[in-house]
Design a protein around this motif. Structure first.
Motif, PDB file in Angstrom:
ATOM      1  N   TRP A  32      23.998  33.034 -51.776  1.00 17.23           N
ATOM      2  CA  TRP A  32      23.199  31.998 -51.720  1.00 17.23           C
ATOM      3  C   TRP A  32      22.248  31.572 -52.600  1.00 17.23           C
ATOM      4  O   TRP A  32      22.135  32.737 -53.665  1.00 17.23           O
ATOM      5  CB  TRP A  32      22.019  33.043 -50.558  1.00 17.23           C
ATOM      6  N   HIS A  33      22.465  30.071 -52.406  1.00 20.78           N
ATOM      7  CA  HIS A  33      21.286  29.779 -53.939  1.00 20.78           C
ATOM      8  C   HIS A  33      20.504  29.299 -53.763  1.00 20.78           C
ATOM      9  O   HIS A  33      20.029  28.900 -53.027  1.00 20.78           O
ATOM     10  CB  HIS A  33      22.279  28.096 -54.297  1.00 20.78           C
ATOM     11  N   LEU A 137      26.860  21.243 -54.537  1.00 19.46           N
ATOM     12  CA  LEU A 137      27.656  21.348 -53.658  1.00 19.46           C
ATOM     13  C   LEU A 137      27.621  21.608 -52.146  1.00 19.46           C
ATOM     14  O   LEU A 137      28.725  20.609 -51.145  1.00 19.46           O
ATOM     15  CB  LEU A 137      29.724  21.831 -54.435  1.00 19.46           C
ATOM     16  N   GLY A 138      27.365  22.884 -52.319  1.00 23.96           N
ATOM     17  CA  GLY A 138      26.214  23.623 -50.849  1.00 23.96           C
ATOM     18  C   GLY A 138      26.039  22.456 -49.464  1.00 23.96           C
ATOM     19  O   GLY A 138      26.111  22.218 -49.194  1.00 23.96           O
ATOM     20  N   THR A 139      25.090  21.739 -50.670  1.00 21.58           N
ATOM     21  CA  THR A 139      23.906  21.225 -50.427  1.00 21.58           C
ATOM     22  C   THR A 139      24.185  19.959 -49.564  1.00 21.58           C
ATOM     23  O   THR A 139      24.504  19.562 -48.455  1.00 21.58           O
ATOM     24  CB  THR A 139      22.590  20.391 -51.063  1.00 21.58           C
ATOM     25  N   THR A 140      25.237  19.485 -50.796  1.00 14.03           N
ATOM     26  CA  THR A 140      25.967  17.705 -50.056  1.00 14.03           C
ATOM     27  C   THR A 140      26.769  17.881 -49.198  1.00 14.03           C
ATOM     28  O   THR A 140      26.862  17.291 -48.410  1.00 14.03           O
ATOM     29  CB  THR A 140      26.821  17.333 -51.102  1.00 14.03           C
ATOM     30  N   ALA A 142      26.766  20.400 -46.696  1.00 17.52           N
ATOM     31  CA  ALA A 142      26.242  21.271 -45.357  1.00 17.52           C
ATOM     32  C   ALA A 142      25.686  19.974 -44.740  1.00 17.52           C
ATOM     33  O   ALA A 142      25.925  20.017 -43.995  1.00 17.52           O
ATOM     34  CB  ALA A 142      24.637  21.608 -46.217  1.00 17.52           C
ATOM     35  N   LEU A 143      25.326  18.836 -45.496  1.00 18.89           N
ATOM     36  CA  LEU A 143      25.053  17.616 -45.064  1.00 18.89           C
ATOM     37  C   LEU A 143      25.887  16.805 -44.448  1.00 18.89           C
ATOM     38  O   LEU A 143      26.071  15.989 -43.057  1.00 18.89           O
ATOM     39  CB  LEU A 143      23.756  16.612 -46.072  1.00 18.89           C
ATOM     40  N   ALA A 144      27.596  16.584 -44.915  1.00 21.56           N
ATOM     41  CA  ALA A 144      28.419  16.330 -44.394  1.00 21.56           C
ATOM     42  C   ALA A 144      28.688  17.057 -43.310  1.00 21.56           C
ATOM     43  O   ALA A 144      29.227  15.812 -43.059  1.00 21.56           O
ATOM     44  CB  ALA A 144      29.026  16.358 -46.020  1.00 21.56           C
ATOM     45  N   LEU A 145      28.846  18.126 -43.068  1.00 19.39           N
ATOM     46  CA  LEU A 145      29.714  18.810 -42.851  1.00 19.39           C
ATOM     47  C   LEU A 145      28.347  18.528 -41.005  1.00 19.39           C
ATOM     48  O   LEU A 145      29.328  18.720 -39.388  1.00 19.39           O
ATOM     49  CB  LEU A 145      30.043  19.754 -42.651  1.00 19.39           C
ATOM     50  N   SER A 146      27.421  18.464 -41.521  1.00 19.82           N
ATOM     51  CA  SER A 146      26.323  18.172 -39.706  1.00 19.82           C
ATOM     52  C   SER A 146      26.636  16.980 -39.340  1.00 19.82           C
ATOM     53  O   SER A 146      26.812  17.022 -38.124  1.00 19.82           O
ATOM     54  CB  SER A 146      25.296  18.418 -40.470  1.00 19.82           C
ATOM     55  N   VAL A 147      27.169  15.548 -40.291  1.00 14.37           N
ATOM     56  CA  VAL A 147      27.379  15.030 -39.952  1.00 14.37           C
ATOM     57  C   VAL A 147      28.720  14.753 -39.002  1.00 14.37           C
ATOM     58  O   VAL A 147      29.274  13.711 -38.392  1.00 14.37           O
ATOM     59  CB  VAL A 147      27.481  13.964 -40.617  1.00 14.37           C
TER      60      VAL A 147
END
Length: 260
Positions: A32-33, A137-140, A142-147
């Motif tokens: 976890w970051h 990379l986890g943030t970007t 996570a956003l992309a997988l939500s979309v």
């Protein structure tokens, strides 16, 4: 930009590695970051607080200050949705607005001097701190997988489960090349979140790295060069937030078309 008045360190590699290391707990997949979660959550809370305050004090006759800014952003996003998304949907507009503002604010953390918050954290016993969530990379992703999850939902809503499966079987070459269709359509669909996540991460990570390289220079080069790059970087962080929002709307519009 660096807040120092001299070259950051005699060991550039160590300096850069230190600034690119997250404050984290756990190991492997379960790492976890904490800094990413903290700053991302803090900015999300800031958006909610400001929106709540403005919502309580709306003045249709004499809008001013933050209300004017929010209305301008809202009208801009609404214009993009109306020009791209076919039909009416209660989610796409608020989603586009949230993505644009949140990604912009996370990107804008890159404009804070690179040594400022890590030095303050170090004084409090925190030895690692990355302050730009979108350089993680986890943030970007996570956003992309939500979309991507929404894309699947919109596809099923517009085509039905059977229609969505048929899209993999018969697109783009028809019923005689079903194995090829499955591979091609799967690649096409998976490429959407991958390109969304990597594009945002790559641009923001490169921008952060340039700031770190500038921080290694003598102070009399740091300030003019860092200031110039910061001014240009304002365009980058705004453009990346806009592109992420725009592609989200485009993908959801495509998924909403029954004949796609």
């Amino acid at each position: 930009m660096s807040s120092a008045t001299a070259p950051a360190t005699d060991s550039p590699v160590t300096y850069i590695q230190h600034h690119l290391t997250n404050l984290s707990v756990g190991e492997g997949f379960w790492t976890w970051h904490l800094d990413t979660l903290f700053f991302g959550g803090l900015l999300a809370a800031l958006i909610m607080l400001v929106s709540w305050r403005i919502g309580r004090s709306l003045d249709a006759e004499k809008p001013a200050g933050m209300q004017n800014l929010l209305e301008t952003i809202l009208e801009f996003v609404d214009g993009q949705v109306k020009s791209i998304f076919h039909g009416r949907d209660r989610l796409v507009g608020p989603l586009g607005l949230t993505i644009f503002v949140w990604v912009f604010l996370m990107n804008a953390m890159d404009l804070i001097p690179v040594d400022l918050l890590p030095k303050l954290a170090e004084m409090m016993g925190v030895h690692y701190l990355k302050v730009v969530p979108t350089t993680d990379l986890g943030t970007t992703f996570a956003l992309a997988l939500s979309v991507f999850g929404l894309i699947i939902i919109y596809n099923i809503r517009s085509k039905g489960v059977i229609g969505y499966i048929k899209m993999f079987l018969f697109h783009p070459f028809g019923k005689w090349l079903i194995p090829v269709n499955i591979v091609m359509t799967t690649i096409e669909e998976v490429a959407k979140p991958v390109s969304l996540g990597l594009r945002l991460f790559g641009n923001m990570f490169a921008g952060e790295l340039i700031f770190l390289l500038i921080a290694l220079l003598p102070w009399w080069i740091q300030w003019p060069l860092g200031g110039s790059w910061a001014i240009f970087h304002i365009l980058v962080i705004t453009l990346q937030a806009f592109i992420f929002m725009l592609l989200t709307i485009v993908y959801l519009s495509m998924a909403s078309q029954a004949d796609h």
